[in-house]
Design a protein around this motif. Structure first.
Motif, PDB file in Angstrom:
ATOM      1  N   ARG A 154      41.881  51.382 -10.715  1.00 55.49           N
ATOM      2  CA  ARG A 154      42.514  52.691 -10.607  1.00 55.49           C
ATOM      3  C   ARG A 154      43.697  52.634  -9.636  1.00 55.49           C
ATOM      4  N   GLY A 155      44.844  53.137 -10.096  1.00 55.10           N
ATOM      5  CA  GLY A 155      46.033  53.157  -9.249  1.00 55.10           C
ATOM      6  C   GLY A 155      46.881  51.908  -9.345  1.00 55.10           C
ATOM      7  N   LEU A 156      46.376  50.861 -10.028  1.00 54.36           N
ATOM      8  CA  LEU A 156      47.146  49.630 -10.194  1.00 54.36           C
ATOM      9  C   LEU A 156      47.544  49.464 -11.656  1.00 54.36           C
ATOM     10  N   ALA A 157      48.610  48.709 -11.876  1.00 55.52           N
ATOM     11  CA  ALA A 157      49.098  48.497 -13.234  1.00 55.52           C
ATOM     12  C   ALA A 157      48.206  47.503 -13.977  1.00 55.52           C
ATOM     13  N   TYR A 158      48.383  47.435 -15.293  1.00 55.79           N
ATOM     14  CA  TYR A 158      47.557  46.548 -16.114  1.00 55.79           C
ATOM     15  C   TYR A 158      47.773  45.073 -15.782  1.00 55.79           C
ATOM     16  N   ASN A 159      48.972  44.711 -15.341  1.00 55.36           N
ATOM     17  CA  ASN A 159      49.205  43.302 -15.026  1.00 55.36           C
ATOM     18  C   ASN A 159      48.480  42.868 -13.753  1.00 55.36           C
ATOM     19  N   GLU A 160      47.870  43.829 -13.045  1.00 53.92           N
ATOM     20  CA  GLU A 160      47.062  43.513 -11.867  1.00 53.92           C
ATOM     21  C   GLU A 160      45.562  43.598 -12.165  1.00 53.92           C
ATOM     22  N   MET A 194      37.581  61.211 -26.414  1.00 51.62           N
ATOM     23  CA  MET A 194      38.400  60.169 -27.028  1.00 51.62           C
ATOM     24  C   MET A 194      38.804  59.103 -26.018  1.00 51.62           C
ATOM     25  N   ASN A 195      39.002  57.904 -26.512  1.00 49.43           N
ATOM     26  CA  ASN A 195      39.508  56.803 -25.699  1.00 49.43           C
ATOM     27  C   ASN A 195      41.026  56.907 -25.658  1.00 49.43           C
ATOM     28  N   VAL A 196      41.558  57.267 -24.496  1.00 47.42           N
ATOM     29  CA  VAL A 196      43.008  57.394 -24.342  1.00 47.42           C
ATOM     30  C   VAL A 196      43.522  56.207 -23.537  1.00 47.42           C
ATOM     31  N   VAL A 197      44.545  55.556 -24.049  1.00 42.56           N
ATOM     32  CA  VAL A 197      45.195  54.442 -23.361  1.00 42.56           C
ATOM     33  C   VAL A 197      46.586  54.895 -22.943  1.00 42.56           C
ATOM     34  N   VAL A 198      46.866  54.798 -21.648  1.00 38.98           N
ATOM     35  CA  VAL A 198      48.190  55.153 -21.136  1.00 38.98           C
ATOM     36  C   VAL A 198      49.079  53.924 -21.260  1.00 38.98           C
ATOM     37  N   TYR A 199      50.006  53.981 -22.196  1.00 33.53           N
ATOM     38  CA  TYR A 199      50.889  52.845 -22.468  1.00 33.53           C
ATOM     39  C   TYR A 199      52.103  52.969 -21.558  1.00 33.53           C
ATOM     40  N   GLU A 244      60.871  56.823 -22.981  1.00 31.42           N
ATOM     41  CA  GLU A 244      61.577  55.571 -22.720  1.00 31.42           C
ATOM     42  C   GLU A 244      60.837  54.373 -23.312  1.00 31.42           C
ATOM     43  N   LEU A 245      59.503  54.345 -23.157  1.00 33.23           N
ATOM     44  CA  LEU A 245      58.747  53.197 -23.658  1.00 33.23           C
ATOM     45  C   LEU A 245      58.556  53.262 -25.167  1.00 33.23           C
ATOM     46  N   PHE A 246      58.576  54.452 -25.730  1.00 30.98           N
ATOM     47  CA  PHE A 246      58.582  54.576 -27.187  1.00 30.98           C
ATOM     48  C   PHE A 246      59.781  53.823 -27.760  1.00 30.98           C
ATOM     49  N   LEU A 247      60.935  53.985 -27.111  1.00 28.31           N
ATOM     50  CA  LEU A 247      62.144  53.300 -27.578  1.00 28.31           C
ATOM     51  C   LEU A 247      62.112  51.812 -27.237  1.00 28.31           C
ATOM     52  N   ALA A 248      61.671  51.492 -26.015  1.00 26.50           N
ATOM     53  CA  ALA A 248      61.670  50.090 -25.585  1.00 26.50           C
ATOM     54  C   ALA A 248      60.765  49.232 -26.463  1.00 26.50           C
ATOM     55  N   ASP A 249      59.620  49.787 -26.895  1.00 27.67           N
ATOM     56  CA  ASP A 249      58.649  49.029 -27.695  1.00 27.67           C
ATOM     57  C   ASP A 249      58.500  49.623 -29.094  1.00 27.67           C
ATOM     58  N   ASN A 271      55.384  47.831 -16.549  1.00 24.97           N
ATOM     59  CA  ASN A 271      56.423  46.854 -16.868  1.00 24.97           C
ATOM     60  C   ASN A 271      56.052  46.068 -18.128  1.00 24.97           C
ATOM     61  N   LYS A 272      56.931  45.160 -18.517  1.00 24.11           N
ATOM     62  CA  LYS A 272      56.739  44.425 -19.768  1.00 24.11           C
ATOM     63  C   LYS A 272      55.441  43.627 -19.759  1.00 24.11           C
ATOM     64  N   GLU A 273      55.117  43.038 -18.609  1.00 19.73           N
ATOM     65  CA  GLU A 273      53.891  42.242 -18.499  1.00 19.73           C
ATOM     66  C   GLU A 273      52.656  43.126 -18.666  1.00 19.73           C
ATOM     67  N   SER A 274      52.682  44.323 -18.048  1.00 16.88           N
ATOM     68  CA  SER A 274      51.552  45.251 -18.170  1.00 16.88           C
ATOM     69  C   SER A 274      51.360  45.691 -19.615  1.00 16.88           C
ATOM     70  N   ARG A 275      52.458  45.975 -20.293  1.00 17.19           N
ATOM     71  CA  ARG A 275      52.355  46.443 -21.680  1.00 17.19           C
ATOM     72  C   ARG A 275      51.855  45.332 -22.594  1.00 17.19           C
ATOM     73  N   LYS A 276      52.166  44.092 -22.241  1.00 16.86           N
ATOM     74  CA  LYS A 276      51.646  42.954 -23.005  1.00 16.86           C
ATOM     75  C   LYS A 276      50.128  42.874 -22.868  1.00 16.86           C
ATOM     76  N   VAL A 277      49.622  43.126 -21.655  1.00 12.75           N
ATOM     77  CA  VAL A 277      48.177  43.129 -21.422  1.00 12.75           C
ATOM     78  C   VAL A 277      47.513  44.250 -22.227  1.00 12.75           C
ATOM     79  N   ILE A 278      48.146  45.429 -22.244  1.00 14.61           N
ATOM     80  CA  ILE A 278      47.602  46.557 -23.009  1.00 14.61           C
ATOM     81  C   ILE A 278      47.518  46.198 -24.487  1.00 14.61           C
TER      82      ILE A 278
END
Length: 426
Positions: A5-11, A147-152, A189-194, A155-162
């Motif tokens: 909690r409070g940390l990004a997915y890449n951590e 429901m299972n909600v995933v916050v997408y 922004e991330l909708f466009l980036a990915d 950074n790029k590394e975190s989104r890769k982990v997701i």
């Protein structure tokens, strides 16, 4: 794998189950990892429109009940729109004073809850919101639904982990079988980036918050429009949180919602055109007179003698500085923003009082803040100059007042943490 909690997915880290103390979170993890039952995997045809029956009331999958008649009516309208396979826009011109289940965001969350638990349509659903609204939406989805909600996000590394561990049940990033999540919550922004990631998925519903941001020339609008034409989204809800009276904007959104019906129509006035009524619903069109009215009050603050002195010095310099206008703006905010002034004026001590008395804006703040604090108001102070934020930080520290600060150097994740803390702390 543990996402802290409070940390990004890449951590995120790998931990042994017996080393973790939170039994409730482990139970939730196993529930998320459980493969969906057959009733959710069977191909379903949408029920006939004639079978639609409005809800007299609605209790969500977490046991929370919609408390207002208006909230139930809005939910029924969204459910009926689903029966008709109709994309719609829900207009909320006044977001204040809502009862539970009455806000447009909660209404759209509840229709997704209805689809999953009544119609056995488990998704996937995508919700696109502004960065500052991510935490609010995540909280509302968890509060009102199972429901299972995933916050997408991240950074790029975190989104890769997701993508690798939160998208597919096989956990290897392979696009096989049903998706693990019900709701993917992300930002514009991330909708466009990915876009190449999100537009490869066939979405049961796309919900777009702050639809007033949709402009015909924007990349986001063009990507969504392209997805609609390619059948990426089965249905769509736009939440428009502002006055909806621009006929060109109305025509643009109706063309997005129903391109085959409206074509390239523009300048459509929904109050005059019956053809648009099934696609648009207005919430809170009439403002309750008992509600507190918002006012914008501009206060002209007189500059101090010190500011007048240095303002005159800048004007009479020869040759005049190339950035004269910027120097005058600095002086109008606080003379300590000018090079060397703070050291010169505070050499005699009593620095904190001098800091306040040097600027008309801080003198005003010193008089006005206690009144707002007595009323337990949340206060947002903004400045285009980061150095002015430094001065404000010194002032608030001197006064012993708690504060949070957002500035250009913060990452988007840190900004979200700051906004969450500001909104929740008393």
């Amino acid at each position: 794998m543990v996402k802290w909690r409070g940390l990004a997915y890449n951590e995120a880290t790998w931990e042994r189950e017996q080393d973790l103390k939170s039994g409730e979170e482990i139970t939730k993890y196993h529930r998320r990892e459980a493969f969906p039952s057959g009733e959710y995997l069977e191909a379903k045809e949408k029920p006939l429109v004639s079978l639609f029956r409005p809800c007299m009331n609605y209790t969500s999958s977490t046991g929370r009940t919609v408390q207002s008649t208006g909230g139930v009516e809005d939910l029924n309208w969204l459910i009926e729109s689903w029966y008709h396979s109709r994309n719609v826009v829900l207009v909320d011109e006044d977001v204040r004073g809502k009862k539970e289940g009455e806000g447009s965001s909660v209404c759209s969350v509840l229709v997704l809850d209805y689809l999953k638990n009544v119609q056995k349509v488990r998704g996937p659903f995508m919700v696109v919101v502004a960065l500052g609204a991510l935490k609010q939406w995540e909280s509302e989805i968890e509060l009102w639904t199972d429901m299972n909600v995933v916050v997408y996000h991240g950074n790029k590394e975190s989104r890769k982990v997701i993508q690798e561990y939160e998208f597919w049940y096989n956990g290897e990033g392979k696009e096989q079988g049903p998706l693990k999540f019900n709701v993917l919550l992300t930002t514009f922004e991330l909708f466009l980036a990915d876009k190449n990631v999100v537009q490869q998925i066939k979405w049961e519903y796309l919900v777009i918050d702050d639809a007033q941001r949709l402009k015909g020339s924007s990349k986001f609008f063009q990507e969504v429009s392209g997805g609609v034409s390619q059948g990426v989204y089965k249905q769509m809800i736009l939440l428009y949180n502002a006055p909806f009276d621009d006929s060109t904007q109305i025509g643009l959104l109706l063309n997005l919602l129903a391109p085959t019906h409206f074509g390239s129509s523009a300048n459509i006035d929904p109050s005059q055109e019956d053809i648009s009524k099934p696609y648009i619903r207005y919430k809170n069109k009439k403002v309750n007179e008992e509600e507190i009215k918002r006012e914008e009050i501009k206060v002209e603050v007189e500059i101090t003698q010190m500011q007048k002195k240095y303002y005159k010095d800048e004007l009479t310099k020869y040759p005049p500085p190339k950035n004269l206008e910027l120097q005058l703006v600095k002086c109008s905010n606080h003379p300590f923003l000018l090079l060397g002034v703070e050291e010169r004026e505070t050499s005699g001590g009593n620095n904190n009082e001098i800091l306040i008395q040097a600027s008309g804006k801080l003198v005003f703040l010193e008089k006005f803040l206690p009144k707002l604090m007595e009323e337990q108001q949340k206060i947002a102070i903004m400045s285009h100059m980061e150095t002015m934020l430094d001065i404000l930080e010194d002032y608030l520290t001197f006064k012993g007042l708690p504060y949070e600060r957002i500035h250009k150097g913060l990452s988007s994740l840190d900004k979200m943490k700051v906004m969450e803390k500001f909104n929740t702390q008393k």
